[in-house]
Enzyme design. Sequence first.
Site, PDB file in Angstrom:
ATOM      1  N   ASP A 120      -0.035  -4.057  10.897  1.00 10.08           N
ATOM      2  CA  ASP A 120       1.103  -3.207  11.263  1.00 10.08           C
ATOM      3  C   ASP A 120       2.254  -4.069  11.781  1.00 10.08           C
ATOM      4  O   ASP A 120       2.266  -4.487  12.936  1.00 10.08           O
ATOM      5  CB  ASP A 120       0.658  -2.207  12.354  1.00 10.08           C
ATOM      6  CG  ASP A 120       1.792  -1.271  12.764  1.00 10.08           C
ATOM      7  OD1 ASP A 120       2.826  -1.249  12.070  1.00 10.08           O
ATOM      8  OD2 ASP A 120       1.623  -0.557  13.781  1.00 10.08           O
ATOM      9  N   ASP A 130       7.410   2.510  12.619  1.00  5.27           N
ATOM     10  CA  ASP A 130       6.290   1.922  13.358  1.00  5.27           C
ATOM     11  C   ASP A 130       5.305   2.992  13.838  1.00  5.27           C
ATOM     12  O   ASP A 130       4.189   2.678  14.229  1.00  5.27           O
ATOM     13  CB  ASP A 130       6.826   1.109  14.545  1.00  5.27           C
ATOM     14  CG  ASP A 130       5.792   0.149  15.104  1.00  5.27           C
ATOM     15  OD1 ASP A 130       4.740  -0.024  14.460  1.00  5.27           O
ATOM     16  OD2 ASP A 130       6.051  -0.418  16.176  1.00  5.27           O
ATOM     17  N   ARG A 155       0.022   7.930  12.625  1.00  9.46           N
ATOM     18  CA  ARG A 155      -0.041   9.399  12.561  1.00  9.46           C
ATOM     19  C   ARG A 155       0.258   9.922  11.157  1.00  9.46           C
ATOM     20  O   ARG A 155      -0.223  10.972  10.777  1.00  9.46           O
ATOM     21  CB  ARG A 155       0.894   9.993  13.629  1.00  9.46           C
ATOM     22  CG  ARG A 155       2.317   9.585  13.475  1.00  9.46           C
ATOM     23  CD  ARG A 155       3.125   9.803  14.746  1.00  9.46           C
ATOM     24  NE  ARG A 155       2.905   8.746  15.744  1.00  9.46           N
ATOM     25  CZ  ARG A 155       3.493   8.712  16.928  1.00  9.46           C
ATOM     26  NH1 ARG A 155       4.323   9.679  17.284  1.00  9.46           N
ATOM     27  NH2 ARG A 155       3.241   7.725  17.768  1.00  9.46           N
ATOM     28  N   GLU A 167       3.378   4.802  12.231  1.00  7.88           N
ATOM     29  CA  GLU A 167       2.818   5.020  10.884  1.00  7.88           C
ATOM     30  C   GLU A 167       1.394   5.560  10.925  1.00  7.88           C
ATOM     31  O   GLU A 167       0.954   6.196   9.966  1.00  7.88           O
ATOM     32  CB  GLU A 167       2.852   3.704  10.089  1.00  7.88           C
ATOM     33  CG  GLU A 167       1.673   2.742  10.316  1.00  7.88           C
ATOM     34  CD  GLU A 167       1.551   2.220  11.744  1.00  7.88           C
ATOM     35  OE1 GLU A 167       2.548   2.270  12.471  1.00  7.88           O
ATOM     36  OE2 GLU A 167       0.454   1.766  12.120  1.00  7.88           O
ATOM     37  N   LYS A 213       8.383  -4.701  14.618  1.00  4.54           N
ATOM     38  CA  LYS A 213       7.922  -5.046  15.963  1.00  4.54           C
ATOM     39  C   LYS A 213       8.472  -6.415  16.360  1.00  4.54           C
ATOM     40  O   LYS A 213       8.772  -7.228  15.482  1.00  4.54           O
ATOM     41  CB  LYS A 213       6.391  -5.141  15.970  1.00  4.54           C
ATOM     42  CG  LYS A 213       5.662  -3.820  15.847  1.00  4.54           C
ATOM     43  CD  LYS A 213       4.155  -4.030  15.891  1.00  4.54           C
ATOM     44  CE  LYS A 213       3.403  -2.725  15.741  1.00  4.54           C
ATOM     45  NZ  LYS A 213       3.595  -1.790  16.864  1.00  4.54           N
ATOM     46  N   ASP A 234      -5.260  -3.105  13.799  1.00  5.69           N
ATOM     47  CA  ASP A 234      -4.795  -1.718  13.675  1.00  5.69           C
ATOM     48  C   ASP A 234      -5.660  -0.890  12.720  1.00  5.69           C
ATOM     49  O   ASP A 234      -5.360   0.264  12.462  1.00  5.69           O
ATOM     50  CB  ASP A 234      -3.328  -1.720  13.220  1.00  5.69           C
ATOM     51  CG  ASP A 234      -2.534  -0.569  13.813  1.00  5.69           C
ATOM     52  OD1 ASP A 234      -3.010   0.022  14.807  1.00  5.69           O
ATOM     53  OD2 ASP A 234      -1.457  -0.259  13.278  1.00  5.69           O
ATOM     54  N   LYS A 290      -8.099   5.378  11.470  1.00  5.51           N
ATOM     55  CA  LYS A 290      -6.874   4.686  11.036  1.00  5.51           C
ATOM     56  C   LYS A 290      -7.233   3.315  10.450  1.00  5.51           C
ATOM     57  O   LYS A 290      -7.909   2.518  11.092  1.00  5.51           O
ATOM     58  CB  LYS A 290      -5.937   4.528  12.238  1.00  5.51           C
ATOM     59  CG  LYS A 290      -4.675   3.706  11.963  1.00  5.51           C
ATOM     60  CD  LYS A 290      -3.723   3.704  13.166  1.00  5.51           C
ATOM     61  CE  LYS A 290      -2.540   2.764  12.972  1.00  5.51           C
ATOM     62  NZ  LYS A 290      -1.631   2.720  14.144  1.00  5.51           N
TER      63      LYS A 290
HETATM   64  N1  BES Z   1      -0.410   0.249  15.995  1.00  4.98           N
HETATM   65  C1  BES Z   1       0.555   0.691  16.911  1.00  4.98           C
HETATM   66  C2  BES Z   1      -0.016   1.046  18.282  1.00  4.98           C
HETATM   67  C3  BES Z   1      -0.603  -0.075  19.079  1.00  4.98           C
HETATM   68  C4  BES Z   1       0.106  -0.627  20.113  1.00  4.98           C
HETATM   69  C5  BES Z   1      -1.874  -0.524  18.829  1.00  4.98           C
HETATM   70  C6  BES Z   1      -0.448  -1.624  20.885  1.00  4.98           C
HETATM   71  C7  BES Z   1      -2.416  -1.527  19.584  1.00  4.98           C
HETATM   72  C8  BES Z   1      -1.697  -2.077  20.619  1.00  4.98           C
HETATM   73  C9  BES Z   1       1.264   1.939  16.373  1.00  4.98           C
HETATM   74  O1  BES Z   1       1.345   2.042  14.999  1.00  4.98           O
HETATM   75  C10 BES Z   1       2.660   1.885  16.910  1.00  4.98           C
HETATM   76  O2  BES Z   1       3.329   0.965  16.590  1.00  4.98           O
HETATM   77  N2  BES Z   1       3.038   2.858  17.701  1.00  4.98           N
HETATM   78  C11 BES Z   1       4.323   2.890  18.310  1.00  4.98           C
HETATM   79  C12 BES Z   1       4.823   4.305  18.277  1.00  4.98           C
HETATM   80  C13 BES Z   1       6.243   4.437  18.704  1.00  4.98           C
HETATM   81  C14 BES Z   1       7.167   3.872  17.663  1.00  4.98           C
HETATM   82  C15 BES Z   1       6.532   5.896  18.935  1.00  4.98           C
HETATM   83  C16 BES Z   1       4.168   2.409  19.746  1.00  4.98           C
HETATM   84  O3  BES Z   1       3.189   2.769  20.385  1.00  4.98           O
HETATM   85  O4  BES Z   1       4.998   1.627  20.185  1.00  4.98           O
HETATM   86 ZN    ZN Z   2      -0.146   1.034  13.928  1.00  2.00          ZN
HETATM   87 ZN    ZN Z   3       3.061   0.993  14.202  1.00  2.00          ZN
END
Ligand code: BES
Ligand code: ZN
Ligand code: ZN
Length: 517
Positions: free
Chosen positions: A270, A347, A351, A349, A277, A288, A265
């Site tokens: 992000d 968010d 995947r 993204e 966020k 990220d 990734k």
């Molecule tokens: N980049 C984040 C995941 C992340 C969270 C990385 C904390 C490092 C530290 C990812 O893109 C994300 O935002 N995921 C969301 C998914 C949710 C919306 C289903 C998450 O984990 O909150």
């Molecule tokens: Zn992310």
């Molecule tokens: Zn995200």
Amino acid sequence: MDITLFAGSIETWKGDALVACIPESKDQLPPLLQQIDSLSGGRLRNLQQAGELTGQSLDMVLLHHVPGLVANRLLLVGAGKPEKFGLPELRKVAAAALRHLKSKGVRTIAFLLPPDIPIADAAQAVTEGALLGDYEADKYKTDKNDQKKVAAFTVAGLDGDQQAEVEAAVRRGRVIAEAQNFTRDLVNEPSNALTPRILAQRALEMAQQFGLEAEILDEKRIAELGMGAFLAVARGSDEPPRFIILRYSPRELAASAPVFGLVGKGITFDSGGISIKPAEGMEKMKYDMAGGATMLGVMRAITQLNLPFRVMAFVPAAENLMSGRAQKPGDIQTSLSGKTIEVLNTDAEGRLVLADALTYAKRLGCTCLIDAATLTGAIVVALGNLNAGIFASDAVLLERFLASAQAAGEKMWSMPLDEEYAELMKSHIADLKNISGQRGGGAITAAMFLKAFAEETPWLHLDIAGTAWLDDPKPWSARGASGIGVRTLIHFLTHYPVGQAPPDGPTPASVPRGVKS
Ligand code: BES
Ligand code: ZN
Ligand code: ZN
């Protein structure tokens, strides 16, 4: 930092600090320390009896001008319980010793290899530890504290016959640690200094330096190919995306070898997009792209380590921002595979970009897929900041990977992938949705989403959201990017049994759990 060998008698080594490991045990001192103890008139025994030399893990005792030693100082580092002492502990001891001595302005160090570990393995681990411990994220500090820099690190405690073997091990250790530090450098960069275009440029320069084939796809090419999921994420930013491809081809290809596809990734920032966020902690989302940087680091190392099979890396790089062009919740995207995705949260993204990268890796002939991603906050809820989560569709692949993680001293834990979770990612209006409708199990449902794109190809996914960044420094490491995954992947690839076909087809979800010591 120079790394040299010293095969002479240890009392005669001349330099700032000699380092020795000291086990946590009431028994006798190890033979070489016994020798130092008697030369010094029982200094070590006295300390032990006074309870000041415990040998507890990473406990440090620094002595000056020990009688019988030419070295200016002797640092005794606790190795912990002898039955638990192995390569991961030794790597940590070397890193922590270096950091401790560096903070005191020491410039030349000799590390006495412990007696109970095969000499080449020990030399490699100590080399890795020293270089990883020496790493600082100080690129943007105008005052770099130049007087506190270790100039030379010497591996000691070998005899003349072992010199060639130890030299090769030190070289290997250097390749691995420098690859991990290369990854850390990329991850530590702020997003204004590491846009997708700059990340692609850095990958290209590295590829040229190390003789890898590189191809960078621009926005137009990404669109022509039909990477609708990846492009949808990139749309919100004025910075154009890049799709980075690196190829390693061996001089001599082993018969029936797999083609590995390493997918990482590469979200250089992000913000969450329209599903934005919270402000607090958002600055950390520059990391990220850690999964992508991991794969670039692995490629940097393996091209120097003579693998007999093909390995390719794929890094979809983009910013996830909000703007008038950004994708919106409810939008439906068509991925490269043809599968349609209802985007319920912008968010989620990672995947989306990985879906297209996995499909593309398969199209280019990869027969075994491994991805690394800071994919979910849910993996942090599940495993905290200690273990990375591993998800695998293939039991043999998983078992080998866990063994490599253990050998490389990186903590990883196997997570389930029962088919029932796939139900949670089905959309009413499209083939898939990008978030599950239920609370809980978020790291698993994210992995199930990726699995829908890996399809029947053996695949392993690493969720490093909780482990790619250290908020606080450790005795053995600077704060910031950890470089998790690099050593395990290098170990896995360099120990892959050739002549054997890749693991074929997915197996049921009941794969073995993580093996812990
Ligand atoms: N980049 C984040 C995941 C992340 C969270 C990385 C904390 C490092 C530290 C990812 O893109 C994300 O935002 N995921 C969301 C998914 C949710 C919306 C289903 C998450 O984990 O909150
Ligand atoms: Zn992310
Ligand atoms: Zn995200």
